[in-house]
Design an enzyme around this catalytic site. Structure first.
Site, PDB file in Angstrom:
ATOM      1  NE  ARG A 124      -3.326  -2.785   0.328  1.00 37.40           N
ATOM      2  CZ  ARG A 124      -4.034  -3.310  -0.662  1.00 37.40           C
ATOM      3  NH1 ARG A 124      -4.049  -2.733  -1.850  1.00 37.40           N
ATOM      4  NH2 ARG A 124      -4.692  -4.415  -0.493  1.00 37.40           N
ATOM      5  CE  LYS A 256      -2.832  -8.656   8.742  1.00 35.52           C
ATOM      6  NZ  LYS A 256      -2.763  -7.967   7.416  1.00 35.52           N
ATOM      7  CD  GLU A 260      -6.376  -8.368   5.950  1.00 33.21           C
ATOM      8  OE1 GLU A 260      -5.193  -7.969   5.863  1.00 33.21           O
ATOM      9  OE2 GLU A 260      -7.355  -7.703   5.567  1.00 33.21           O
ATOM     10  CG  ASP A 339      -8.880  -1.987   6.289  1.00 33.91           C
ATOM     11  OD1 ASP A 339      -7.997  -1.283   6.808  1.00 33.91           O
ATOM     12  OD2 ASP A 339      -8.646  -2.807   5.380  1.00 33.91           O
ATOM     13  CD  GLU A 367      -5.369  -0.295   1.858  1.00 34.22           C
ATOM     14  OE1 GLU A 367      -4.845  -0.133   2.977  1.00 34.22           O
ATOM     15  OE2 GLU A 367      -5.844  -1.385   1.479  1.00 34.22           O
ATOM     16  CD1 TRP A 495     -12.461  -9.551  -0.066  1.00 38.23           C
ATOM     17  CD2 TRP A 495     -11.001  -9.690   1.631  1.00 38.23           C
ATOM     18  NE1 TRP A 495     -11.281 -10.041  -0.566  1.00 38.23           N
ATOM     19  CE2 TRP A 495     -10.361 -10.138   0.455  1.00 38.23           C
ATOM     20  CE3 TRP A 495     -10.284  -9.681   2.831  1.00 38.23           C
ATOM     21  CZ2 TRP A 495      -9.044 -10.575   0.439  1.00 38.23           C
ATOM     22  CZ3 TRP A 495      -8.962 -10.118   2.813  1.00 38.23           C
ATOM     23  CH2 TRP A 495      -8.354 -10.565   1.626  1.00 38.23           C
TER      24      TRP A 495
HETATM   25  O1  GCW Z   1      -6.688  -2.941   4.529  1.00 36.34           O
HETATM   26  C1  GCW Z   1      -5.796  -3.934   4.648  1.00 36.34           C
HETATM   27  C2  GCW Z   1      -4.771  -3.687   3.612  1.00 36.34           C
HETATM   28  C3  GCW Z   1      -3.649  -4.650   3.756  1.00 36.34           C
HETATM   29  C4  GCW Z   1      -3.075  -4.508   5.159  1.00 36.34           C
HETATM   30  C5  GCW Z   1      -4.192  -4.760   6.164  1.00 36.34           C
HETATM   31  C6  GCW Z   1      -3.714  -4.576   7.606  1.00 36.34           C
HETATM   32  C7  GCW Z   1      -0.833  -4.833   5.884  1.00 36.34           C
HETATM   33  O2  GCW Z   1      -5.376  -3.786   2.347  1.00 36.34           O
HETATM   34  O3  GCW Z   1      -2.703  -4.335   2.780  1.00 36.34           O
HETATM   35  O4  GCW Z   1      -2.002  -5.385   5.377  1.00 36.34           O
HETATM   36  O5  GCW Z   1      -5.225  -3.870   5.934  1.00 36.34           O
HETATM   37  O6  GCW Z   1      -3.915  -3.497   8.137  1.00 36.34           O
HETATM   38  O7  GCW Z   1      -3.180  -5.514   8.170  1.00 36.34           O
END
Ligand code: GCW
Length: 631
Positions: A124, A256, A260, A339, A367, A495
């Protein structure tokens, strides 16, 4: 041939701060003394002299005093003197009065999170490749890193997380075989009061092979990363010991987990408190912080499932764990429950964890807010956010970096405002967006256009909001890239990102009658959003599912408001282009700013027409003003 711009030609907000910090300077105080000397040289006679008084008890805090002879005394701890010096020099440059009384940061942690990968890519990132990684490892110009240190210190940022929270194979080595190189970067930034943080992979004990420092043998990886397993705990304790031997002032680890597709404690049936506390225990002997991200939701949702609502996920997961986290754990929560969308209400989790240390996470990299092509100045939105959160709520902050190897650091030269102002708000969230924007303009050498530029920057986020997803609806972006419109791009995906528009209605009911997100908020805030007749317009479709003919408070129908905003948003972008054309920009910026403005206009036009057409086709409701909608 045109000369290619170098970062040396692009001082960002240090435009009145000449020179490059020499490599030999080893402490914040030495840098402060050097800055003052350079400044005096550049100003000539008449520049005030400075006196530094060390008071270690002040730490990062400082006190500025004007003496009878005009000299300025900077009293502070080691880094406090550096921060006080930047404040005083910037006040002189801007013609602002020195602040009165001891100045202390509201947030102890003022972190910049980079999403840089060892291969040089930046997740990003819209300002070029990584400033310190390339080809699988470190690669940088030490001079440029020192200039970066100076920028961060002058904005008050004290921690830099070096690598992406998505920790790939190569990045695991930062706490393994590449530790000496990681330590070298920490050494370069140390005199600026900038400490490193590292993102670590929860499953590292399964993978990280490196030679044992004593035996020289390559250790076999473990077969589990279960946080309650004795070998795993030992592994992390050894690892932390090794890392802190190399970098004694490391700020800590950022994680993290179970998010994801990242590994985490859930794989082993353990909670996030168990996972975080295990790592925190390994860091505790060194006063290290364990920053645990709360960005956890089901990213494999069936779009047919209307009972699951992604914005509810973090609170549902973490609220029951309140009070269970170790003292050196910080739970890092994004500003909104989704997000980093253009418009989101505050995350209820930030208001719901009374017994847990929290860090607010912002996103400077654009982003969802225009990729540093479209203008999007964030301070006005932060003001609203901090007002909603209330004084004293935020004590630690992190923001995803918008930096890269582009000569001008942030791709769009004006995007540097977000970085500078972030540091200022992390120091004191009570600041005024307008004052910070004016300060940044003067420091960046754009003072001649102060009025026009202030107006442009104060208004541009609202304009962007008008021509993109309407009234708090999210995710109408092109999937993957997240630039440009695609109203149903995320509608039939996994998502958790739906608008559920049909021929009659749009939005998701998040009241008690719907998904219940509102019940996660403190009652006063829930009451503000609950009733569609009183809910602020910008959050209307975030919290409610409404018919297109719903009457807004100003008398317009919902659908008319959507059309109007999109036509207006484009018109405003057009006016912005005229403003930009009239600015007296330095040569290095002009082409860049104008070219990006041209692209922004195309983007605004595309958004306007796609969103209007989408809703027109679905609803069949004509625009009352008869403007062109493409069917
Ligand atoms: O929104 C998402 C982004 C990812 C990012 C994720 C996060 C680093 O599209 O690219 O990963 O959030 O914040 O972990």
């Amino acid at each position: 041939m045109e000369k290619t711009l170098s970062w040396r030609d692009c001082p960002a907000w240090l435009s009145a701060m000449p020179g490059e910090v020499p490599a030999a300077l080893a402490s914040p105080r030495e840098i402060a003394a050097w800055e003052v000397e350079r400044f005096a040289e550049s100003r000539g006679p008449g520049a005030p002299s400075f006196r530094f008084v060390s008071d270690e008890a002040l730490g990062e805090s400082y006190l500025l005093e004007r003496n009878g002879d005009g000299a300025i005394t900077v009293r502070g701890g080691e880094t406090g003197i550096l921060y006080g010096t930047y404040e005083a020099l910037f006040d002189l440059i801007c013609g602002s009065p020195l602040p009165q009384g001891v100045q202390s940061p509201v947030c102890e942690l003022r972190m910049l999170d980079s999403w840089d990968n060892p291969d040089g890519s930046v997740e990003r990132g819209y300002a070029g490749r990584s400033l310190w990684f390339e080809g699988g490892g470190f690669s940088y110009e030490p001079d440029r890193i020192r200039q970066l240190g100076r920028m961060l210190a002058s904005a008050g940022i004290n921690v830099l997380c070096l690598n992406n929270v998505n920790v790939g194979t190569a990045a695991r080595a930062l706490i393994g075989e590449r530790l000496p190189e990681t330590a070298e970067l920490a050494r370069i930034l140390r005199p600026f009061g900038v400490r490193l943080m590292l993102s670590v992979d929860f499953s590292a004990p399964l993978f990280l092979r490196d030679p044992d420092p004593i035996s020289g043998e390559t250790r076999a990886p473990l077969t589990t990363a279960d946080p309650l397993d004795g070998d795993v705990r030992r592994w992390w304790r050894d690892r932390a010991a090794r890392v802190y031997r190399a970098i004694p002032d490391l700020a800590g680890f950022l994680v993290k987990a179970d998010s994801e597709h990242r590994p985490g404690p859930n794989t082993y049936g353990r909670s996030h408190a168990q996972g975080a506390n295990m790592l925190a225990g390994a860091l505790a002997p060194y006063r290290g912080l364990l920053v645990w991200r709360a960005f956890v939701y089901n990213c494999m949702q069936d779009w047919r499932d209307t009972a699951t609502d992604r914005p509810c996920a973090a609170y549902e997961r973490y609220r029951p764990l309140d009070g269970q986290f170790a003292d050196n754990v910080l739970l890092q929560v994004k500003n909104g429950p989704y997000d980093f969308q253009v418009r989101e209400p505050v995350s209820p989790l930030l208001l719901g964890m009374e017994r847990t240390r929290m860090a607010l996470e912002l996103q400077l990299t654009q982003e969802y807010t225009g990729h540093q092509i479209d203008l999007f100045a964030m301070p006005p939105l932060w003001r609203e956010l901090f007002d909603t959160l209330g004084k004293g709520r935020v004590r630690a902050m992190a923001a995803v970096s918008n930096l890269g190897r582009d000569a001008n650091w942030t791709g769009h030269p004006f995007a540097a405002l977000n970085l500078y102002a972030y540091g200022r708000f992390a120091w004191d969230p009570d600041r005024s967006p307008e004052e910070e924007i004016r300060r940044w303009i003067r420091l960046s050498g754009y003072g001649r256009d102060e009025e026009a530029l202030t107006e442009l920057l104060l208004g541009c986020s609202r304009t962007y909001e008008k021509y993109t997803a309407p009234l708090g609806l999210c995710w109408m972006v092109n999937p993957g890239a997240h630039y440009g419109p695609s109203p149903w791009g995320y509608e039939f995906q996994a998502w958790g990102t739906y608008n559920r528009a049909d021929r009659e209605r749009v939005g998701i009911d998040r009241t008690a009658a719907g998904t219940g997100l509102l019940s996660q908020y403190p009652p006063a805030l829930a009451a503000r959003f609950e009733d569609p007749a009183r809910c602020p317009d910008e959050y209307l479709l975030f919290f409610h599912r409404l018919p297109y003919l719903f009457r807004m408070r100003d008398g317009r129908t919902l659908i008319q408001r959507i059309y109007d905003d999109h036509f207006e948003g484009f018109e405003e972008a057009l006016r912005m282009q005229r403003t930009v054309a009239g600015l007296h920009l330095p040569g290095r910026d002009r082409a860049e700013v104008e070219e990006r403005m041209r692209k922004q206009l195309l983007n605004a036009r595309e958004w306007r027409d796609v969103v209007n057409t989408f809703f027109h086709r679905l609803s069949g409701v004509p625009d009352e003003k008869g403007r062109k909608i493409y069917d």
